[in-house]
Design an enzyme around this catalytic site. Structure first.
Site, PDB file in Angstrom:
ATOM      1  N   ASP A 122       0.803  -1.221   0.000  1.00  0.00           N
ATOM      2  CA  ASP A 122       0.000   0.000   0.000  1.00  0.00           C
ATOM      3  C   ASP A 122       0.836   1.271   0.000  1.00  0.00           C
ATOM      4  O   ASP A 122       0.299   2.365  -0.045  1.00  0.00           O
ATOM      5  CB  ASP A 122      -0.937   0.016   1.210  1.00  0.00           C
ATOM      6  CG  ASP A 122      -0.179   0.007   2.528  1.00  0.00           C
ATOM      7  OD1 ASP A 122       1.059  -0.074   2.514  1.00  0.00           O
ATOM      8  OD2 ASP A 122      -0.831   0.071   3.577  1.00  0.00           O
ATOM      9  N   TYR A 145      10.707   4.108   1.804  1.00  0.00           N
ATOM     10  CA  TYR A 145      11.587   3.045   2.307  1.00  0.00           C
ATOM     11  C   TYR A 145      13.034   3.162   1.827  1.00  0.00           C
ATOM     12  O   TYR A 145      13.922   2.556   2.416  1.00  0.00           O
ATOM     13  CB  TYR A 145      11.020   1.663   1.939  1.00  0.00           C
ATOM     14  CG  TYR A 145       9.882   1.285   2.852  1.00  0.00           C
ATOM     15  CD1 TYR A 145      10.120   0.652   4.062  1.00  0.00           C
ATOM     16  CD2 TYR A 145       8.570   1.591   2.533  1.00  0.00           C
ATOM     17  CE1 TYR A 145       9.092   0.327   4.925  1.00  0.00           C
ATOM     18  CE2 TYR A 145       7.527   1.271   3.385  1.00  0.00           C
ATOM     19  CZ  TYR A 145       7.802   0.639   4.584  1.00  0.00           C
ATOM     20  OH  TYR A 145       6.784   0.328   5.439  1.00  0.00           O
ATOM     21  N   ARG A 185       9.526   0.592  16.342  1.00  0.00           N
ATOM     22  CA  ARG A 185       8.209   0.747  15.715  1.00  0.00           C
ATOM     23  C   ARG A 185       7.223  -0.332  16.221  1.00  0.00           C
ATOM     24  O   ARG A 185       6.041  -0.066  16.361  1.00  0.00           O
ATOM     25  CB  ARG A 185       8.375   0.692  14.189  1.00  0.00           C
ATOM     26  CG  ARG A 185       7.087   0.776  13.399  1.00  0.00           C
ATOM     27  CD  ARG A 185       6.343   2.082  13.569  1.00  0.00           C
ATOM     28  NE  ARG A 185       4.953   1.927  13.166  1.00  0.00           N
ATOM     29  CZ  ARG A 185       3.932   2.632  13.647  1.00  0.00           C
ATOM     30  NH1 ARG A 185       4.131   3.576  14.538  1.00  0.00           N
ATOM     31  NH2 ARG A 185       2.709   2.414  13.235  1.00  0.00           N
TER      32      ARG A 185
HETATM   33  C1  G6P Z   1       3.453   0.496   5.007  1.00  0.00           C
HETATM   34  C2  G6P Z   1       4.067  -0.600   4.186  1.00  0.00           C
HETATM   35  C3  G6P Z   1       3.683  -1.925   4.708  1.00  0.00           C
HETATM   36  C4  G6P Z   1       3.995  -2.039   6.169  1.00  0.00           C
HETATM   37  C5  G6P Z   1       3.410  -0.906   6.956  1.00  0.00           C
HETATM   38  C6  G6P Z   1       3.935  -0.934   8.376  1.00  0.00           C
HETATM   39  O1  G6P Z   1       2.086   0.526   4.853  1.00  0.00           O
HETATM   40  O2  G6P Z   1       3.746  -0.544   2.836  1.00  0.00           O
HETATM   41  O3  G6P Z   1       4.375  -2.885   3.974  1.00  0.00           O
HETATM   42  O4  G6P Z   1       3.499  -3.240   6.686  1.00  0.00           O
HETATM   43  O5  G6P Z   1       3.739   0.306   6.379  1.00  0.00           O
HETATM   44  O6  G6P Z   1       3.234  -0.043   9.135  1.00  0.00           O
HETATM   45  P1  G6P Z   1       3.315  -0.026  10.708  1.00  0.00           P
HETATM   46  O7  G6P Z   1       2.368   1.056  11.042  1.00  0.00           O
HETATM   47  O8  G6P Z   1       2.879  -1.385  11.190  1.00  0.00           O
HETATM   48  O9  G6P Z   1       4.728   0.269  11.053  1.00  0.00           O
HETATM   49 MN    MN Z   2       4.538  -2.451   1.837  1.00  0.00          MN
END
Ligand code: G6P
Ligand code: MN
Length: 440
Positions: A172, A263, A283
């Site tokens: 996403d 990223y 995180r």
């Molecule tokens: C984004 C990335 C995902 C990931 C997420 C983590 O949406 O595309 O691949 O899983 O961030 O988010 P979080 O809020 O769990 O750190």
């Molecule tokens: Mn992702």
């Protein structure tokens, strides 16, 4: 009236599931639901959300049958779409993936660097098992995978199931970035069309046009040079995500040709990110103390009530909308445009044919139709060749249980480079993951 669908949510114990249900309900005219099967091998987490989920679906989609199960046959014996979002090892292992690298002054992130490697090794086994369980019942079921690290999962599944055309891996983040671009530009996200290339969590936007005939790319680049980049939902984001967006600005101070995905910062600014990380609070902790806590609280209000009146309905999830919109485009052969993962073949002619690249394309009843991108320039090609070799060696290390390949993979990763550190972190991760994977 569109035909109705049966879907299975695998990894339904995720705290993101209520938001996905919000998207299912919001988009139910576009993607009608006959039945939703919530499947997780751990019923402890799903049980915290079950009353809420049943209440929301009963209220907003009473025609939908709802099933909760821990049994793979019940989950897969008759289903059109599997929405897969499992997290092998749950938050506890995510936390170790993030904290162990920091002991060696290496980036501690769930999908990038040694943490991503370790998580990839856990996900691959469970994902291969999932595909086999689904295919035992049907070759036609669509598997839409959101399980991370999607880059490694996608490459691994492509190696193990090369002929299976009904597995799509998605992320996403490009979609989420487009939502933020739309807000900055003051336009509807639905009018924006992007050109994008890269690997998952390792790519660049190279064009941004509107269906209104306007070219928005230079305006956006100028904005990102001059103003802080904030996500569209900045008020709801924790500090680490806000810092993550700001580093897009930082990257563009050095290289402003293309707009990077967030990223990429882990590979460009590793040292800064390590120095700003708290090895005791990463995180994983932040997500548990914010999103997970909020979701449990909201869900607990649904226990013992028949009315949603006093309950906040969790919705507007980028990942949920993406999952449902993608399924909609497949189910009704809409050929809507997404940024998606595909085997390269000739999409980028001067890049490894067997890599899984992330590019724009359309999706219909026969799956993804990625647009041909064309050759890429040496800077991006160099970065991507290294990253692809890391991904490939990780997948091979998993399939062959090969320690040397794992060590090569980590040494190639731009967040590591030093083989002494690669070995130390690999040994530590292997010990922590001994219930999940081993190498010799
Ligand atoms: C984004 C990335 C995902 C990931 C997420 C983590 O949406 O595309 O691949 O899983 O961030 O988010 P979080 O809020 O769990 O750190
Ligand atoms: Mn992702």
């Amino acid at each position: 009236m569109r035909s109705s669908n049966i879907i299975t949510i695998t990894g339904a114990g995720s705290a993101r599931t209520p938001a996905l249900v919000g998207s299912l309900v919001k988009l139910k005219e576009r993607f009608p639901l006959k039945k939703v099967i919530f499947y997780d091998i751990d019923s402890e987490r799903t049980s915290k959300m079950e009353d809420y989920i049943r209440l929301v679906l009963k209220t907003y989609s009473p025609e939908t049958e709802v099933v909760f199960t821990i049994d793979p046959d019940t989950a897969y014996e008759n289903t059109d779409f599997v929405f897969c979002q499992m997290r092998v090892g749950k938050n506890e292992m995510r936390s170790l993936d993030e904290k162990i690298p920091l002991k060696y002054d290496l980036v501690g992130q769930e999908t990038c660097g040694p943490g991503g490697f370790s998580y990839g090794m856990r996900s691959l086994g469970a994902m291969i098992e999932m595909v086999n369980q689904v295919r035992k019942h049907s070759k036609d079921t669509w598997i839409l995978n959101y399980t991370n690290p999607a880059a490694i999962v996608a490459l691994g599944l492509d190696k193990v199931f090369p002929e299976d055309k009904r597995i799509l891996n998605l992320c996403d983040q490009p979609y989420s970035l487009m939502r933020s671009f739309a807000k900055i530009l003051g336009v509807e996200q639905s009018i924006l069309r992007a050109t994008y290339f890269g690997l998952n969590h390792f790519g660049w936007f190279t064009e941004l046009k509107g269906t209104d005939g306007k070219d928005y790319y230079e305006t956006l680049k100028t904005y990102l040079r001059d103003y802080d980049f904030k996500p569209y939902n900045a008020e709801q984001r924790s500090k680490s995500w806000l810092d993550t967006y700001l580093r897009v600005n930082k990257y563009m101070n050095f290289f402003d040709e293309y707009i990077p995905t967030t990223y990429l910062q882990y590979y460009f600014f590793s040292e800064e990110i390590v120095s700003e990380s708290d090895p005791n609070y990463t995180r994983a902790d932040e997500a548990k103390d914010s999103r997970e806590k909020e979701v449990w609280e909201i869900c607990s209000k649904a226990v013992g009530t028949d009315s949603v009146d006093d309950i906040e309905i969790i919705t507007n999830s980028v990942f949920g909308d993406l999952m449902v919109e993608l399924a909609e485009s497949i189910a009704y052969d809409l050929h809507n445009e997404f940024i998606l993962m595909s085997r390269n073949n000739d999409i980028i002619p001067n890049f490894s044919k067997d890599a899984i690249v992330e590019v724009s394309g359309t999706v219909g009843k026969n799956g993804a139709n990625p647009y041909k991108y064309g050759d890429i320039k040496p800077f991006y090609k160099g970065l991507m060749e290294g990253q692809h070799a890391y991904e490939l060696l990780t997948v091979e290390a998993f399939l062959e249980k090969d320690y040397t390949k794992a060590l090569q993979a980590l040494t190639l990763n731009r967040t590591v480079v030093n083989p002494e550190k690669a070995k130390a972190v690999l040994d530590d991760l292997m010990e922590a993951n001994k219930d999940y994977w081993y190498l010799s």
